[in-house]
Design an enzyme around this catalytic site. Structure first.
Site, PDB file in Angstrom:
ATOM      1  N   ASP A   1       0.816  -1.219   0.000  1.00  0.00           N
ATOM      2  CA  ASP A   1       0.000   0.000   0.000  1.00  0.00           C
ATOM      3  C   ASP A   1       0.852   1.273   0.000  1.00  0.00           C
ATOM      4  O   ASP A   1       0.688   2.143   0.854  1.00  0.00           O
ATOM      5  CB  ASP A   1      -0.921   0.016   1.229  1.00  0.00           C
ATOM      6  CG  ASP A   1      -1.677  -1.285   1.417  1.00  0.00           C
ATOM      7  OD1 ASP A   1      -2.102  -1.860   0.412  1.00  0.00           O
ATOM      8  OD2 ASP A   1      -1.829  -1.715   2.569  1.00  0.00           O
TER       9      ASP A   1
ATOM     10  N   GLU B   1     -11.683  -0.096  -3.169  1.00  0.00           N
ATOM     11  CA  GLU B   1     -11.076   0.285  -1.891  1.00  0.00           C
ATOM     12  C   GLU B   1      -9.913   1.220  -2.181  1.00  0.00           C
ATOM     13  O   GLU B   1      -9.706   1.662  -3.317  1.00  0.00           O
ATOM     14  CB  GLU B   1     -10.602  -0.960  -1.130  1.00  0.00           C
ATOM     15  CG  GLU B   1      -9.537  -1.774  -1.874  1.00  0.00           C
ATOM     16  CD  GLU B   1      -8.982  -2.914  -1.048  1.00  0.00           C
ATOM     17  OE1 GLU B   1      -9.128  -2.867   0.192  1.00  0.00           O
ATOM     18  OE2 GLU B   1      -8.397  -3.845  -1.629  1.00  0.00           O
TER      19      GLU B   1
END
Length: 671
Positions: free
Chosen positions: A31, A221
Site C-alpha cells: 500500500d 477500496e
C-alpha cells in the site's frame, strides 16, 4: 517477522535499500503512499509481516508503520518505525490491522493518517499523528476522527488550502476536513447499517462525508486523490470481474476524473491491469517528482506463494492531452538510474532475448531475490546505469555456470562494445586460507563471486547487456562495478622525491608477463636465476609491450593492483620495474634495502646487487645489498619480480651506514 530489537535498531540507524522493483528488499512494504516533501520523495507504506501464532495465517497482518525517503528513486533510506499498534491509545494493541496510510503537509506540520481497529466498537477507525518533519517523530492523537468508519485514508490539500479526506467504507467516501486537519468539517449523519444474514441487527452509526458518485460497480477500496492541470483524479483498486463460474477476479487500478474535489466523478478506465500471477490486491499512489509522474504500487514478488505479503514497486506514468492516464505496464526494472557502484540485481532486466528465465536464488529466503539464466546465445538488457563515478573500476559478478563458460558484459546492445569478458573458472578455485582470490563461493557452493578487469569503462549513463557467448547456460545473480582505492596515478611531473622514509614511489612498469607458477616454493636460487636470465634476454625483444610511468600512493608499489588494472595476468606474473635516481653528487657507502611479495632480483646500473629468493611476503628492508655508490647524475635501478598464486608488490629505498634513509636525490623515469 522482525523482532522489536530489530525495529528499534532501524529507528536509530537508517538503512540504504537497493534499486529495482521491488524498491525495498529487506521487508514487506504494501500500500505505498508516496509524497514529495523538501525535495525528496517520502514513502509511507503499510508493513506486511508473517502472522504470529494465534493470528489467521492466510490473511493480512500489519503491526506498525515505517517511513522511507529517496532523492533518486533508486536508493531508499528506512528512517525506522513511525509507531506500532501497541502505541495507539485508542486502537487494539493486538489487532494487526494497520492498513494503508497517508501523510500530507500543511502549514509546516505533517499529518499522518492511518486505519486501525478500535478498542471498543466495530469495524475500523482512522487516526492521526502529527510531526514537525516528514520522517517524524509523530505524536499520536488521543482519539480517531469522528465520523469515519473505514480504511485506507487519503488526504488532498487543494490549492486554496482546503483539505479533503477520502476513505473506503460503505463505498468510497469523501469529506472536507477542518483547518486543524483532525476533524471532519461537515455534520455527521445517522446511517442505519444493513443487517447481515444470521447476525443481530446493528445500531445506527454517525457517519461523515458522502459516497463518491459516478464510480463503476464492483468492489473498490484504497482511494488516492490528486490534482493535475485543473482536474481532480480519484484513483482506486477495483475488481472489474465477477465470481461467476468459480472465477476469482483480482484488483486492477482504476480512476475517475472531475472538476470538483468531491465529484461527481466521470469514470475513465484502468491505470494498471490485474497482476498476471493473480496477486489478489493492488494498492497505489501517484506523485509528480522533478517533472515526471510516477505510479507506486505493490506486488507479491518476495512472497510468490502468499499474496498477503506485498512489496512496493514504481513505474513511470504518462498522461494524454485530455488529461486521461495511459495504462501502465508493470516491469521488473522499475525506474531511476542506478549508480554503477550499486549492487545491480541483473534479473530485474528491462528486456531479454527469448529463452531467458528467472527463478528464486533460495526458495526459503525470498528476500535473496531471483537469478536470471541465459541460454547459449541469449542476452538480457539492464537499462540506465550511471558510470560517471566509475573512474578506476573493476567488475564484481555473482554467477553460476559450468567450468570455462564465457559471457560478456557489453555497452548498449548485444553487439555493443565489450565492457568485460568473464570466464568461469570453477575447477581452478583457490581456497588457501588468508589468500586473496579473484572469486569465492557462497554457502551453497553453487555461486561464484568473481572480480574481473574491465576492457573499457563506459561514459555517463548507458544500458548494460549481458550476452552468453559460451557453450552452456549461465545463471546470474548480481553484478557491481567497484572503484579501486587509489594505489597509484600516472606521472604528471618531470621529477619526484623519495618520501620522508626514503622509499622510492616513482616507477616505470611493463605490463605483466604470464609465467607458469603454481606454487612459490619453486623460487630457489637456481630456478630464479634461470628464469631471470631468460626474461632478461627477452627484454630487448619486448618492443610492443606497454610501459606505464606511475607514482605510488604508498611506500610500496602494488604490482597485483597494477596488473589488475592494466593487464590480464594477475596471478602467475613476471614484472619488470625500473626507475632513475638522479644524484647531485656521488653518494658513497649506501645500501639498497628492498622487499617484495614473491621473489625478486635487483640491478643498479646494470650490475646485480640483491636477490630475494624463496616464498616471500612483502616486508620493508627484507633484504639489504652490499655497500654501493650512487654516482653523480643518473643511476638506473631495475628489478624483476615473479609471483604465483598470490598478491604481488615491492618496495625499495637506500640507507646509509647508520641505517638512516637517503633522500638527497631526485627520482625520474627513463624514456
Amino acid at each position: 517477522m522482525m523482532n522489536r530489537k530489530t525495529l528499534l535498531l532501524l529507528a536509530v540507524l537508517p538503512l540504504s535499500m537497493q534499486a529495482q522493483n521491488p524498491i525495498v528488499r529487506d521487508q514487506y512494504t504494501a500500500d505505498p503512499t508516496a509524497r514529495v516533501f523538501n525535495g525528496k520523495v517520502y514513502l509511507y507504506p503499510s508493513h506486511d509481516i508473517n502472522p504470529p501464532a494465534g493470528q489467521r495465517q492466510d490473511w493480512f497482518c500489519m503491526a506498525d508503520y515505517h517511513v522511507f525517503s529517496s532523492e533518486n528513486l533508486t536508493e531508499w533510506t528506512d528512517h525506522g518505525m513511525i509507531f506500532s499498534q501497541q502505541q495507539v491509545p485508542w486502537g487494539r494493541p493486538d489487532g494487526y490491522s494497520m492498513w494503508a496510510p497517508d501523510c500530507v503537509e500543511k502549514n509546516g506540520k505533517y499529518y499522518f493518517y492511518f486505519p486501525n481497529g478500535p478498542k471498543s466498537g466495530r469495524g475500523f477507525a482512522v487516526g492521526v499523528a502529527v510531526a514537525d518533519r516528514p520522517e517524524g517523530p509523530f505524536r499520536l492523537q488521543p482519539e480517531p476522527i469522528k465520523g469515519i468508519s473505514g480504511i485506507d485514508p487519503c488526504v488532498l490539500v487543494d490549492d486554496d488550502g482546503q483539505a479533503y479526506i477520502y476513505w473506503s467504507g460503505m463505498g468510497i467516501r469523501g469529506a472536507r476536513l477542518k483547518s486543524n486537519m483532525l476533524e471532519l468539517a461537515d455534520p455527521l449523519q445517522e446511517v442505519k447499517m444493513p443487517r447481515r444474514e444470521n447476525m443481530p441487527e446493528m445500531p445506527p452509526m454517525m457517519v461523515g462525508g458522502e459516497e463518491m458518485k459516478g464510480l463503476p460497480e464492483g468492489f473498490k477500496e484504497g482511494p488516492f486523490a490528486f490534482k493535475r492541470g485543473g482536474w481532480y483524479y480519484l484513483t482506486f483498486p477495483w475488481v472489474r470481474g465477477s465470481k461467476e463460474n468459480g472465477a476469482n477476479p483480482t484488483e486492477t487500478l482504476a480512476y475517475a476524473m472531475s472538476k470538483s474535489p468531491l465529484g461527481p466523478w466521470d469514470f475513465k478506465g484502468i491505470i494498471m491491469a490485474e497482476h498476471q500471477n493473480h496477486c489478489w490486491t493492488n494498492h497505489h499512489s501517484l506523485v509528480e517528482y522533478q517533472g515526471q509522474w510516477y505510479l507506486f504500487y505493490h506486488h507479491n514478488f518476495f512472497s510468490p506463494n502468499d499474496d498477503k505479503r506485498r512489496s512496493a514497486c514504481i513505474e513511470k506514468v504518462a498522461f494524454n492531452a485530455d488529461g486521461t492516464i495511459r495504462e501502465v505496464k508493470p516491469t521488473m526494472r522499475g525506474v531511476g538510474v542506478n549508480r554503477a557502484a550499486e549492487k545491480i540485481e541483473i534479473d530485474r532486466y528491462a528486456t531479454a532475448s527469448q529463452g531467458v528465465t528467472t527463478e528464486p536464488i533460495d526458495t526459503t529466503i525470498a528476500f535473496r531475490g531471483n537469478s536470471a539464466t541465459l541460454p547459449v546465445g541469449g542476452w538480457l538488457r539492464y537499462a540506465d546505469v550511471d558510470f560517471s563515478s566509475a573512474a578506476d573500476a573493476y567488475l564484481v559478478v555473482c554467477a553460476s555456470a559450468p567450468d570455462n563458460t564465457e559471457f560478456y558484459v557489453r555497452e548498449g546492445s548485444a553487439k555493443g562494445k565489450v565492457i568485460a569478458k568473464v570466464k568461469m573458472t570453477v575447477k581452478t578455485e583457490i581456497t588457501r586460507p588468508g589468500m586473496a582470490t579473484p572469486f569465492r563461493r557462497d554457502q551453497s557452493g553453487q555461486w561464484l563471486t568473481m572480480t574481473v578487469p574491465l576492457d573499457n569503462v563506459p561514459k555517463g549513463v548507458c544500458d548494460l547487456v549481458v550476452t552468453n557467448e559460451g557453450a552452456a547456460p549461465v545463471s546470474l545473480d548480481w553484478l557491481q562495478f567497484k572503484n579501486r582505492p587509489k594505489y597509484f596515478s600516472p606521472v604528471t611531473t618531470p621529477e619526484a622525491q623519495p618520501d620522508a622514509q626514503g622509499f622510492i614511489r616513482r616507477w616505470k612498469l611493463m605490463e605483466p608477463i604470464a609465467v607458469d607458477v603454481r606454487s612459490n616454493v619453486v623460487f630457489t636460487n637456481t630456478w630464479l636465476r634461470s628464469k631471470f636470465d631468460e626474461e632478461l634476454a627477452r627484454l630487448p625483444k619486448q618492443k610492443k609491450a606497454k610501459w606505464y610511468a606511475l607514482d605510488s600512493e604508498n611506500y610500496n608499489m602494488k604490482l597485483f593492483r597494477f596488473a589488475e588494472k592494466y593487464g590480464k595476468q594477475t596471478y602467475g606474473s613476471f614484472f619488470w620495474c625500473e626507475t632513475v635516481i638522479d644524484c647531485p653528487d656521488d653518494i658513497a657507502n649506501v645500501r639498497l634495502a628492498a622487499g617484495s611479495n614473491g621473489a625478486s632480483l635487483w640491478w643498479l646500473n646494470g650490475a646485480e646487487v640483491l636477490l630475494l629468493e624463496g616464498d616471500r611476503r612483502m616486508v620493508e628492508d627484507d633484504g639489504m645489498s652490499a655497500r654501493l655508490t650512487l654516482k653523480k647524475g643518473r643511476n638506473v635501478l631495475r628489478c624483476a619480480v615473479v609471483n604465483g598464486p598470490g598478491l604481488s608488490d615491492m618496495c625499495a629505498r637506500f640507507v646509509d651506514e647508520q641505517g638512516n634513509p637517503v633522500t638527497n636525490f631526485k627520482v625520474i623515469t627513463s624514456k
